[in-house]
Design a protein around this motif. Structure first.
Motif, PDB file in Angstrom:
ATOM      1  N   GLY A  87     -10.155  13.753  11.545  1.00  0.00           N
ATOM      2  CA  GLY A  87      -8.735  13.687  11.215  1.00  0.00           C
ATOM      3  C   GLY A  87      -8.148  12.309  11.476  1.00  0.00           C
ATOM      4  N   TRP A  88      -7.037  12.039  10.813  1.00  0.00           N
ATOM      5  CA  TRP A  88      -6.329  10.768  10.988  1.00  0.00           C
ATOM      6  C   TRP A  88      -5.350  10.915  12.148  1.00  0.00           C
TER       7      TRP A  88
ATOM      8  N   GLY B 283      -4.620  17.114   7.989  1.00  0.00           N
ATOM      9  CA  GLY B 283      -4.548  15.689   8.300  1.00  0.00           C
ATOM     10  C   GLY B 283      -5.881  14.978   8.244  1.00  0.00           C
ATOM     11  N   LYS B 284      -6.778  15.454   7.367  1.00  0.00           N
ATOM     12  CA  LYS B 284      -8.111  14.851   7.268  1.00  0.00           C
ATOM     13  C   LYS B 284      -8.297  14.004   6.003  1.00  0.00           C
TER      14      LYS B 284
ATOM     15  N   MET C 198       0.836  -1.195   0.000  1.00  0.00           N
ATOM     16  CA  MET C 198       0.000   0.000   0.000  1.00  0.00           C
ATOM     17  C   MET C 198       0.873   1.247   0.000  1.00  0.00           C
ATOM     18  N   LYS C 199       0.466   2.214  -0.824  1.00  0.00           N
ATOM     19  CA  LYS C 199       1.089   3.527  -0.791  1.00  0.00           C
ATOM     20  C   LYS C 199       0.044   4.517  -0.291  1.00  0.00           C
ATOM     21  N   TYR C 200       0.443   5.406   0.586  1.00  0.00           N
ATOM     22  CA  TYR C 200      -0.519   6.342   1.168  1.00  0.00           C
ATOM     23  C   TYR C 200       0.148   7.691   1.395  1.00  0.00           C
ATOM     24  N   GLU C 201      -0.694   8.731   1.442  1.00  0.00           N
ATOM     25  CA  GLU C 201      -0.173  10.085   1.616  1.00  0.00           C
ATOM     26  C   GLU C 201      -1.280  10.984   2.150  1.00  0.00           C
ATOM     27  N   LEU C 202      -0.969  11.747   3.184  1.00  0.00           N
ATOM     28  CA  LEU C 202      -1.903  12.764   3.654  1.00  0.00           C
ATOM     29  C   LEU C 202      -1.932  13.889   2.627  1.00  0.00           C
ATOM     30  N   LYS C 203      -3.139  14.264   2.183  1.00  0.00           N
ATOM     31  CA  LYS C 203      -3.279  15.182   1.054  1.00  0.00           C
ATOM     32  C   LYS C 203      -3.558  16.621   1.473  1.00  0.00           C
ATOM     33  N   ASP C 204      -3.756  16.869   2.768  1.00  0.00           N
ATOM     34  CA  ASP C 204      -4.038  18.233   3.202  1.00  0.00           C
ATOM     35  C   ASP C 204      -3.272  18.546   4.482  1.00  0.00           C
ATOM     36  N   ASN C 205      -3.178  19.825   4.806  1.00  0.00           N
ATOM     37  CA  ASN C 205      -2.417  20.259   5.980  1.00  0.00           C
ATOM     38  C   ASN C 205      -3.117  19.940   7.294  1.00  0.00           C
TER      39      ASN C 205
ATOM     40  N   GLU D 154      -9.467   8.094  -2.120  1.00  0.00           N
ATOM     41  CA  GLU D 154      -9.174   9.113  -1.121  1.00  0.00           C
ATOM     42  C   GLU D 154     -10.226   9.009  -0.030  1.00  0.00           C
ATOM     43  N   VAL D 155      -9.772   9.094   1.223  1.00  0.00           N
ATOM     44  CA  VAL D 155     -10.675   8.952   2.367  1.00  0.00           C
ATOM     45  C   VAL D 155     -10.588  10.209   3.223  1.00  0.00           C
ATOM     46  N   TYR D 156     -11.745  10.856   3.390  1.00  0.00           N
ATOM     47  CA  TYR D 156     -11.823  12.056   4.222  1.00  0.00           C
ATOM     48  C   TYR D 156     -12.457  11.683   5.557  1.00  0.00           C
TER      49      TYR D 156
END
Length: 356
Positions: free
Chosen positions: A112-113, A10-11, A1-8, A106-108
């Protein structure tokens, strides 16, 4: 799995699914109410009176249910559409995503995560080894893959039994085995296995080893031999219950889980009070910040029962906040049966719990 937080904030988490184990990990991470966005297809009517057509589009749904069937390479996520092409009027309708290896989502999550979520991703998103197991006896040969998710049967075939009654010679039996070796070599090449375990009674194992070892040597595959009383499908179940497979696989998560379960059983047999079993006892241990190691079935993490989910989150947060190790056991593994016998969740404690 590759993953990345997409916003500042952390949501928003972007996830690329590479293998089946990633689907399992996603299944344990998602919660009811998460917003999942994915490219999908849906039947829509283009114009009034026109027949519906299935067209590609990007939709966002609010998760309501999930279904994960191990060894099918598919996770089904269902929920209400909250965002999509306006011209089709899809908001408020239900839709299902079929997530599989190669999917990007993408999961919102509004809350927050958490650091615990990210640590779980770091721990379980790494590539794990797989082991090919060949189980043979006088009348059956079975092939299975053993991975972090458990034992998956790939094929099984009856073999002609030798003897006057069946009028089958050793040469005829060897001929059938040579045919099966070609099938097994195809399985090996597709699965890119590095280790093969050959099990069964010694006579049949040695016979099959002679046919197989030249090919495995050329392919630089480690061929391991284990003499067992049974072969075939029965032999696969026997060797899985022995604990040998997860030792050979070298998966530290499964090894740690097994050691923790064995320690819990030992403490229980010695009437030691530094172990908690079942949700009620483990929650009590979490309240007293006593959990040193937590072993929990994945079923608890994927529950949509809101009250139980709240209890589970409290236990996880307490263990994590006070330096406890958290181990998640897939329900498809042999270890899961041991864990179910202890209530599905076990805590090894730093100290005995005090009674108010």
């Amino acid at each position: 799995m590759k993953y990345e937080l997409k916003d500042n904030k952390g949501k928003l988490l972007g996830i690329f699914i590479e293998r089946e184990e990633d689907l399992w990990l996603l299944y344990t991470l998602l919660r009811k109410g998460d917003i999942v966005t994915m490219r999908t297809t849906r039947d829509v009517s283009i114009g009034e009176g026109e027949e519906s057509r299935r067209i590609p589009m990007v939709l966002s749904i609010m998760v309501s249910t999930m279904e994960f069937q191990p060894f099918t390479n598919k996770l089904r996520i269902r929920g209400l559409i909250v965002e999509g092409p306006e011209e089709y009027g899809l908001r408020g309708h239900y839709h299902s995503f079929n997530v599989e290896p190669g999917s990007y989502i993408e999961v919102y999550r509004e809350a927050g995560w958490t650091r615990r979520d990210i640590r779980r991703l770091e721990k379980y998103a790494v590539s794990t080894p797989r082991l090919l197991v060949i189980s043979i006896d006088d009348d059956e040969i079975a092939v299975a893959e053993y991975s972090f998710l458990g034992l998956k049967i790939i094929s099984s075939m009856s073999l002609p039994t030798m003897g006057k009654i069946y009028e089958v010679s050793m040469d005829e039996r060897l001929g059938r085995l040579k045919e099966e070796i070609n099938n097994i070599l195809s399985i090996i090449q597709r699965g890119n296995y590095k280790t093969i375990l050959l099990i069964g009674p010694s006579l049949w194992v040695e016979q099959f080893k002679e046919l197989l070892e030249d090919q495995t040597r050329k392919m630089k595959i480690d061929l391991k031999i284990e003499m067992r009383p049974y072969g075939g499908l029965k032999g696969l179940k026997d060797v899985e219950s022995s604990g040998l497979l997860h030792k050979l696989l070298g998966t530290t998560v499964l090894q740690s889980a097994n050691q923790a379960i064995e320690t819990a059983l030992q403490r229980l047999s010695n009437n030691q009070r530094t172990v908690a079993i079942g949700l009620f006892e483990v929650k009590k241990a979490a309240e007293q910040k006593a959990i040193e190691k937590l072993v929990i079935l994945d079923e608890y993490l994927s529950t949509f029962d809101s009250s139980q989910r709240e209890e589970i989150e409290f236990i996880l947060e307490s263990a994590d906040a006070h330096g406890g190790e958290i181990i998640i056991v897939p329900s498809t593994t042999n270890l899961a049966e041991k864990l179910r016998g202890l209530g599905g969740v076990v805590g090894l404690l730093r100290f005995e719990l005090y009674e108010p």
